[in-house]
Design a protein around this motif. Sequence first.
Motif, PDB file in Angstrom:
ATOM      1  N   GLU A  56       2.773   3.362 -11.864  1.00 54.35           N
ATOM      2  CA  GLU A  56       1.551   3.744 -11.152  1.00 54.35           C
ATOM      3  C   GLU A  56       1.813   4.801 -10.083  1.00 54.35           C
ATOM      4  O   GLU A  56       1.055   5.774  -9.951  1.00 54.35           O
ATOM      5  N   LEU A  57       2.880   4.649  -9.294  1.00 53.35           N
ATOM      6  CA  LEU A  57       3.122   5.591  -8.200  1.00 53.35           C
ATOM      7  C   LEU A  57       3.592   6.950  -8.706  1.00 53.35           C
ATOM      8  O   LEU A  57       3.177   7.993  -8.180  1.00 53.35           O
ATOM      9  N   THR A  58       4.446   6.961  -9.707  1.00 54.46           N
ATOM     10  CA  THR A  58       4.878   8.257 -10.242  1.00 54.46           C
ATOM     11  C   THR A  58       3.703   8.986 -10.887  1.00 54.46           C
ATOM     12  O   THR A  58       3.576  10.209 -10.748  1.00 54.46           O
ATOM     13  N   ASP A  59       2.848   8.225 -11.549  1.00 52.67           N
ATOM     14  CA  ASP A  59       1.645   8.836 -12.132  1.00 52.67           C
ATOM     15  C   ASP A  59       0.728   9.376 -11.038  1.00 52.67           C
ATOM     16  O   ASP A  59       0.149  10.465 -11.171  1.00 52.67           O
ATOM     17  N   LEU A  60       0.598   8.623  -9.957  1.00 56.79           N
ATOM     18  CA  LEU A  60      -0.268   9.054  -8.853  1.00 56.79           C
ATOM     19  C   LEU A  60       0.266  10.337  -8.217  1.00 56.79           C
ATOM     20  O   LEU A  60      -0.505  11.268  -7.920  1.00 56.79           O
ATOM     21  N   ALA A  61       1.584  10.388  -7.965  1.00 58.85           N
ATOM     22  CA  ALA A  61       2.179  11.594  -7.374  1.00 58.85           C
ATOM     23  C   ALA A  61       1.920  12.810  -8.254  1.00 58.85           C
ATOM     24  O   ALA A  61       1.589  13.903  -7.757  1.00 58.85           O
ATOM     25  N   ARG A  62       2.027  12.636  -9.566  1.00 57.34           N
ATOM     26  CA  ARG A  62       1.748  13.724 -10.493  1.00 57.34           C
ATOM     27  C   ARG A  62       0.279  14.138 -10.433  1.00 57.34           C
ATOM     28  O   ARG A  62      -0.052  15.332 -10.334  1.00 57.34           O
ATOM     29  N   ASP A  63      -0.611  13.148 -10.439  1.00 57.52           N
ATOM     30  CA  ASP A  63      -2.047  13.449 -10.432  1.00 57.52           C
ATOM     31  C   ASP A  63      -2.485  14.118  -9.129  1.00 57.52           C
ATOM     32  O   ASP A  63      -3.423  14.935  -9.127  1.00 57.52           O
ATOM     33  N   LEU A  64      -1.808  13.789  -8.025  1.00 52.01           N
ATOM     34  CA  LEU A  64      -2.140  14.397  -6.734  1.00 52.01           C
ATOM     35  C   LEU A  64      -1.520  15.781  -6.569  1.00 52.01           C
ATOM     36  O   LEU A  64      -1.809  16.486  -5.592  1.00 52.01           O
ATOM     37  N   ALA A  93       0.791  -1.243   0.000  1.00 53.39           N
ATOM     38  CA  ALA A  93       0.000   0.000   0.000  1.00 53.39           C
ATOM     39  C   ALA A  93       0.818   1.286   0.000  1.00 53.39           C
ATOM     40  O   ALA A  93       0.502   2.234   0.729  1.00 53.39           O
ATOM     41  N   PRO A  94       1.855   1.399  -0.837  1.00 56.45           N
ATOM     42  CA  PRO A  94       2.588   2.671  -0.887  1.00 56.45           C
ATOM     43  C   PRO A  94       1.732   3.829  -1.385  1.00 56.45           C
ATOM     44  O   PRO A  94       2.019   5.000  -1.072  1.00 56.45           O
ATOM     45  N   ASP A  95       0.684   3.530  -2.144  1.00 58.81           N
ATOM     46  CA  ASP A  95      -0.203   4.594  -2.626  1.00 58.81           C
ATOM     47  C   ASP A  95      -0.862   5.337  -1.473  1.00 58.81           C
ATOM     48  O   ASP A  95      -1.149   6.541  -1.571  1.00 58.81           O
ATOM     49  N   VAL A  96      -1.103   4.633  -0.352  1.00 53.58           N
ATOM     50  CA  VAL A  96      -1.718   5.271   0.815  1.00 53.58           C
ATOM     51  C   VAL A  96      -0.811   6.386   1.343  1.00 53.58           C
ATOM     52  O   VAL A  96      -1.293   7.443   1.780  1.00 53.58           O
ATOM     53  N   VAL A  97       0.503   6.159   1.306  1.00 49.38           N
ATOM     54  CA  VAL A  97       1.446   7.177   1.778  1.00 49.38           C
ATOM     55  C   VAL A  97       1.336   8.435   0.921  1.00 49.38           C
ATOM     56  O   VAL A  97       1.298   9.561   1.441  1.00 49.38           O
ATOM     57  N   LEU A  98       1.267   8.253  -0.389  1.00 45.47           N
ATOM     58  CA  LEU A  98       1.162   9.410  -1.285  1.00 45.47           C
ATOM     59  C   LEU A  98      -0.170  10.136  -1.103  1.00 45.47           C
ATOM     60  O   LEU A  98      -0.213  11.373  -1.054  1.00 45.47           O
TER      61      LEU A  98
END
Length: 408
Positions: free
Chosen positions: A265-273, A232-237
């Motif tokens: 997925e995580l780099t995309d998520l960080a950008r989207d957030l 669940a690293p996405d939870v941290v972001l």
Amino acid sequence: MSARGIRRVAMLSAHTSPLDQPGTGDAGGMNVYVLELSRQLAAHGVEVEVFTRATSRHLPPVVDAGDGIRVHHVAAGPFEGLTKDELPSQLCAFVRDVLRVEARHDPGYFDLVHSHYWLSGQVGTVLRERWGVPLVHSMHTMAKVKNAALASNDRPEPVGRVAGEEEIVRFADRLIANTAEERRELIDLYDADPSAVAVVHPGVDLGVFTGSVPDDEPPLIVFAGRIQPLKAPDVVLRASALIDVPHRVAIIGGPSGSGLDRPTELTDLARDLGIADRVEFVRPVTQAELAQWYSRAAVVCVPSHNESFGLVAIEAQACGTPVVAAAVGGLTTAVADGVTGTLVDGHDPADYAAAIRPYLADAAFRREAGAKAVHHAESFGWDVTAERTLDVYAAALRDRAVARKESR
């Protein structure tokens, strides 16, 4: 020979080598566990021979990994490109080559077998019968437990693994559980004999994971582990995006499991957030480098959906860093809630943001929790793990000796 009369142990880690870099692929806390336990057993006078599958044709057949420790790279199936899910089809070849090693020696060369994870346990049940020695098994993770707490975008464990684990529980002379909760799960979910399940906490290298350095500014949140839905690293972001205190985030690790299907997925998520400027993605690092990251952090976050123990949490605390973690599995043992960190029910990013924020905003608060974390971690040294594991070995050997005497 150890004080308990144990000379030599066959340590099975079929799907991942203790020599691999933790944090990517299938390498993680279990790799650290096998290597550190082997080192401590060797220090107690027990020779350890570790058997793991060769993943490259360039690997030497045998590596001396320290005084009293040898790692055998067993040829079983294609060297590269074989996933963990495909390994069961190669276990017969793995068994064959382990038997060949033992056959070069006099009967009784190994006193017992200690297998790690269900794939190795399957091999262990064969060796137990062939060599007439006890089998001690450590699950590390269990299919029934993982499937009950599956991340929404993760794949369930296959029924073949469930059946394999049930078979290991029936045949193993002793089962080692990381925590009292894992012991309960083995008994309740797998019908394990309570008298055969011993609790032995994993340890931490207190010589590597120690001390601290001045807090970074702005304060740093660290996640360390394999990049996959289970962790669940996405939870941290997502939590970071909700925190109004200036801070930075370091995500340390490489893709693994179903995370390999979505490498960006995580780099995309960080950008989207909208937080890409505060997030650093770091490739897996050595244990010494990891200790430096922990020491620099204001808080380490472990939001896993399941952890049999959570070595990251203990390592971070040994470095004087408080931990915010999911209230699951062994993390409820590894983290002293409200003392050395905070346990969070569920995986709502807002809850993690609320738990993390005080450690970022209040330096005195995090230093107090960090000091208590160091004291808490001191009771989890690998020397203690080895002593208790040797007690389990000795009990298994005594039972086997009694059974032999009664069968005469």
